[in-house]
Design a protein around this motif. Sequence first.
Motif, PDB file in Angstrom:
ATOM      1  N   VAL A  15       1.090  -8.153  -6.554  1.00 41.34           N
ATOM      2  CA  VAL A  15       0.236  -6.826  -6.444  1.00 41.34           C
ATOM      3  C   VAL A  15      -0.275  -6.629  -4.906  1.00 41.34           C
ATOM      4  CG1 VAL A  15      -1.442  -5.254  -7.268  1.00 41.34           C
ATOM      5  CG2 VAL A  15      -0.108  -6.461  -8.821  1.00 41.34           C
ATOM      6  N   ASP A  16      -0.820  -7.761  -4.575  1.00 41.60           N
ATOM      7  CA  ASP A  16      -1.610  -7.605  -3.244  1.00 41.60           C
ATOM      8  C   ASP A  16      -0.281  -7.344  -2.083  1.00 41.60           C
ATOM      9  OD1 ASP A  16      -3.878  -7.960  -4.024  1.00 41.60           O
ATOM     10  OD2 ASP A  16      -3.952 -10.329  -4.084  1.00 41.60           O
ATOM     11  N   GLY A  17       0.727  -8.122  -2.217  1.00 39.28           N
ATOM     12  CA  GLY A  17       1.786  -8.024  -1.250  1.00 39.28           C
ATOM     13  C   GLY A  17       2.489  -6.639  -1.135  1.00 39.28           C
ATOM     14  N   TYR A  18       2.466  -6.046  -2.479  1.00 40.06           N
ATOM     15  CA  TYR A  18       2.998  -4.784  -2.394  1.00 40.06           C
ATOM     16  C   TYR A  18       2.281  -3.514  -2.093  1.00 40.06           C
ATOM     17  CZ  TYR A  18       5.718  -1.309  -5.394  1.00 40.06           C
ATOM     18  OH  TYR A  18       6.463  -0.216  -5.590  1.00 40.06           O
ATOM     19  N   LYS A  19       0.988  -3.915  -1.938  1.00 41.90           N
ATOM     20  CA  LYS A  19       0.015  -2.920  -1.547  1.00 41.90           C
ATOM     21  C   LYS A  19       0.453  -2.180  -0.205  1.00 41.90           C
ATOM     22  CE  LYS A  19      -4.167  -4.244  -3.979  1.00 41.90           C
ATOM     23  NZ  LYS A  19      -5.145  -4.851  -3.874  1.00 41.90           N
ATOM     24  N   GLN A  20       0.963  -3.078   0.972  1.00 44.96           N
ATOM     25  CA  GLN A  20       1.270  -2.588   2.303  1.00 44.96           C
ATOM     26  C   GLN A  20       2.526  -1.520   2.094  1.00 44.96           C
ATOM     27  OE1 GLN A  20       2.998  -5.352   5.052  1.00 44.96           O
ATOM     28  NE2 GLN A  20       3.023  -3.894   6.545  1.00 44.96           N
ATOM     29  N   TYR A  21       3.483  -1.764   1.176  1.00 46.85           N
ATOM     30  CA  TYR A  21       4.541  -0.796   0.909  1.00 46.85           C
ATOM     31  C   TYR A  21       3.908   0.481   0.450  1.00 46.85           C
ATOM     32  CZ  TYR A  21       8.226   1.485  -1.667  1.00 46.85           C
ATOM     33  OH  TYR A  21       9.231   2.498  -2.079  1.00 46.85           O
ATOM     34  N   VAL A  22       2.902   0.552  -0.432  1.00 44.44           N
ATOM     35  CA  VAL A  22       2.393   1.642  -1.099  1.00 44.44           C
ATOM     36  C   VAL A  22       1.735   2.534  -0.027  1.00 44.44           C
ATOM     37  CG1 VAL A  22       0.794   2.564  -2.805  1.00 44.44           C
ATOM     38  CG2 VAL A  22       2.225   0.723  -3.260  1.00 44.44           C
ATOM     39  N   ALA A  23       0.886   1.559   0.957  1.00 45.66           N
ATOM     40  CA  ALA A  23       0.170   2.164   1.976  1.00 45.66           C
ATOM     41  C   ALA A  23       0.917   3.033   3.015  1.00 45.66           C
ATOM     42  CB  ALA A  23      -0.548   0.990   2.485  1.00 45.66           C
ATOM     43  N   ALA A  80      12.389  -3.998   3.263  1.00 41.26           N
ATOM     44  CA  ALA A  80      12.083  -5.331   3.634  1.00 41.26           C
ATOM     45  C   ALA A  80      10.544  -5.766   3.241  1.00 41.26           C
ATOM     46  CB  ALA A  80      12.432  -5.556   5.270  1.00 41.26           C
ATOM     47  N   ILE A  81       9.672  -5.057   3.403  1.00 40.28           N
ATOM     48  CA  ILE A  81       8.091  -5.269   3.083  1.00 40.28           C
ATOM     49  C   ILE A  81       8.037  -5.406   1.757  1.00 40.28           C
ATOM     50  CG2 ILE A  81       5.896  -4.132   2.912  1.00 40.28           C
ATOM     51  CD1 ILE A  81       6.413  -2.909   5.701  1.00 40.28           C
ATOM     52  N   ARG A  82       8.754  -4.445   0.791  1.00 39.30           N
ATOM     53  CA  ARG A  82       8.551  -4.499  -0.687  1.00 39.30           C
ATOM     54  C   ARG A  82       9.227  -5.393  -1.220  1.00 39.30           C
ATOM     55  NH1 ARG A  82      12.274  -2.662  -3.885  1.00 39.30           N
ATOM     56  NH2 ARG A  82      13.275  -1.232  -2.723  1.00 39.30           N
ATOM     57  N   ALA A  83      10.346  -5.927  -0.791  1.00 35.04           N
ATOM     58  CA  ALA A  83      11.322  -6.792  -1.493  1.00 35.04           C
ATOM     59  C   ALA A  83      11.029  -8.135  -1.928  1.00 35.04           C
ATOM     60  CB  ALA A  83      12.632  -7.005  -0.798  1.00 35.04           C
ATOM     61  N   PRO A  84      10.068  -8.815  -1.088  1.00 32.66           N
ATOM     62  CA  PRO A  84       9.700 -10.133  -1.503  1.00 32.66           C
ATOM     63  C   PRO A  84       8.631 -10.190  -2.705  1.00 32.66           C
ATOM     64  CG  PRO A  84       9.254  -9.799   0.860  1.00 32.66           C
ATOM     65  CD  PRO A  84       9.685  -8.455   0.076  1.00 32.66           C
ATOM     66  N   HIS A  85       7.910  -8.873  -3.073  1.00 28.13           N
ATOM     67  CA  HIS A  85       7.129  -8.712  -4.039  1.00 28.13           C
ATOM     68  C   HIS A  85       7.492  -8.020  -5.033  1.00 28.13           C
ATOM     69  CE1 HIS A  85       4.794 -10.025  -0.589  1.00 28.13           C
ATOM     70  NE2 HIS A  85       5.026  -9.189   0.349  1.00 28.13           N
ATOM     71  N   SER A  86       8.654  -7.541  -5.475  1.00 29.79           N
ATOM     72  CA  SER A  86       8.955  -6.587  -6.314  1.00 29.79           C
ATOM     73  C   SER A  86      10.351  -6.893  -6.532  1.00 29.79           C
ATOM     74  CB  SER A  86       8.604  -5.319  -6.109  1.00 29.79           C
ATOM     75  OG  SER A  86       9.442  -4.545  -5.156  1.00 29.79           O
TER      76      SER A  86
END
Length: 101
Positions: A15-23, A80-86
Motif C-alpha cells: 500500500v505504501d509503495g502504491y501511494k505514489q501511483y495514486v498521487a 513502472a511506478i505501480r507494477a512493483p506494488h500491485s
Amino acid sequence: MAKGYWIARVDISNVDGYKQYVAENGPVFKKYGGRFLVRAGQFEAKEGDNHRSRNVVLEFPDYAAALACFESPEYQRLIAIRAPHSVADLIVIEGYDGPQP
C-alpha cells in the motif's frame, strides 16, 4: 460518439509503495479527459473469477482518448511506478452508443 473506458481489477501488495501511483495519476487522466466512475468501492462478487480486491472504471470522451492515455509516455511511467506494488488486469473498451431497452 461512444465513450471509451478502462476497466481494471487490481491487487495491491504494498500500500505504501502504491501511494505514489495514486498521487500522480490524476493529472495524466485529466489530460486525456478521464474521470473515475468506480474507484475501489464496496462490491459483491456474483459470478465468475473475481479474484482481485480492487475495481476501477475510468470513463474517457472516446475510445481513442482511452487508448492514447494508456499508451502515453506519462502513463507508461506510472505503470513502472505501480507494477512493483500491485498486480492488475486492465482492458480498454469502447462504450456502447446504440439503442437501449
